[in-house]
Scaffold this motif. Structure first.
Motif, PDB file in Angstrom:
ATOM      1  N   VAL A 131       0.839  -1.203   0.000  1.00  0.00           N
ATOM      2  CA  VAL A 131       0.000   0.000   0.000  1.00  0.00           C
ATOM      3  C   VAL A 131       0.875   1.255   0.000  1.00  0.00           C
ATOM      4  N   THR A 132       1.918   1.256   0.833  1.00  0.00           N
ATOM      5  CA  THR A 132       2.828   2.403   0.892  1.00  0.00           C
ATOM      6  C   THR A 132       3.516   2.623  -0.455  1.00  0.00           C
ATOM      7  N   ARG A 164       1.034   3.991  -3.016  1.00  0.00           N
ATOM      8  CA  ARG A 164       0.767   5.414  -2.768  1.00  0.00           C
ATOM      9  C   ARG A 164       1.912   6.273  -3.306  1.00  0.00           C
ATOM     10  N   ARG A 165       3.140   5.797  -3.106  1.00  0.00           N
ATOM     11  CA  ARG A 165       4.312   6.589  -3.489  1.00  0.00           C
ATOM     12  C   ARG A 165       4.578   6.534  -4.995  1.00  0.00           C
ATOM     13  N   ARG A 174       2.429   5.243  -7.466  1.00  0.00           N
ATOM     14  CA  ARG A 174       1.203   5.432  -8.262  1.00  0.00           C
ATOM     15  C   ARG A 174       1.206   4.620  -9.569  1.00  0.00           C
ATOM     16  N   LEU A 223      -5.830  -2.004  -0.486  1.00  0.00           N
ATOM     17  CA  LEU A 223      -5.284  -1.331  -1.666  1.00  0.00           C
ATOM     18  C   LEU A 223      -6.398  -0.638  -2.451  1.00  0.00           C
ATOM     19  N   GLU A 266      -7.389   2.549  -0.473  1.00  0.00           N
ATOM     20  CA  GLU A 266      -6.401   3.621  -0.356  1.00  0.00           C
ATOM     21  C   GLU A 266      -5.741   4.006  -1.683  1.00  0.00           C
ATOM     22  N   ALA A 267      -5.823   3.133  -2.677  1.00  0.00           N
ATOM     23  CA  ALA A 267      -5.231   3.454  -3.986  1.00  0.00           C
ATOM     24  C   ALA A 267      -6.142   2.933  -5.095  1.00  0.00           C
ATOM     25  N   SER A 303      -5.228   2.128  -9.023  1.00  0.00           N
ATOM     26  CA  SER A 303      -4.358   1.054  -9.507  1.00  0.00           C
ATOM     27  C   SER A 303      -5.173  -0.207  -9.758  1.00  0.00           C
TER      28      SER A 303
END
Length: 201
Positions: free
Chosen positions: A40-41, A44-45, A47, A69, A72-73, A76
């Protein structure tokens, strides 16, 4: 350029996936991870447009990972890879929000094509698993037996299953015996696996 993150435990396979996808002019692997803890991190970073992920990573509940995922994103797309293309695995992938679910051993050119497809909003699912999910074999179990098996799938002891379903301990034991006889399995773990593969629970 389609940006990709790969999640695969086996270094050799992860390297092969990276090499295959990076060799395409329109594909760019921006990160590859050996476990989902940082997924997830990383997403996010970096993309990415597509996350190519092994759904069978040991020690991880990929359903939870991909659900997080998706929350939070959401930008994707997920292309899930697996060797066990069962109806239950397909349903798990769909529930997790995956846009694709395919055989891990597919040809390299096909993988690149499917990455492009999910990046552009298409859904791609293994046809055999999809057909089995849509037309599962008929269950020999009653609704009550399926209910018992669903709770048993959580790994609970007999007393807890009985308490959860408001049944007597002996009744649960009898249901499990009948379930194993009907499914031809030796224990409740085998019965649970067979029912999940068949899409009954």
């Amino acid at each position: 350029m389609i940006r990709i993150v790969i999640v695969e435990e086996m270094g050799l396979l992860r390297g092969a996936l990276r090499a295959v996808l990076s060799s395409e002019e329109d594909l760019d692997v921006v990160a590859d991870l050996h476990e989902p803890a940082e997924l997830v991190t990383t997403v996010r970073r970096r993309r990415p447009d597509v996350v190519v992920v092994d759904m069978e990573l040991p020690g991880a509940d990929m359903l939870d990972v991909l659900a997080q995922l998706g929350t939070e994103a959401p930008g994707s797309a997920v292309l899930a890879l697996a060797t066990q293309l069962s109806p239950e695995a397909l349903q798990r992938a769909i529930r997790s929000g995956a846009r694709g679910f395919v055989d891990k051993n597919l040809p390299p050119a096909e993988l690149a094509r499917l990455v492009r497809a999910v990046a552009f909003g298409e859904r791609v699912f293994d046809p055999v698993a999809a057909a089995a999910a849509l037309n599962p074999p008929e269950s020999p179990l009653t609704n009550r037996e399926l209910e018992v098996l669903r709770v048993a799938a959580e790994g609970l002891p007999l007393k807890e299953i009985a308490r959860r379903l408001f049944l007597a301990h002996g009744t649960v034991r009898n249901h499990l015996s009948v379930i194993m006889r009907k499914t031809g399995t030796r224990n409740r773990l085998e019965a649970v696996r067979q029912a999940q593969r068949a899409g009954w629970i």
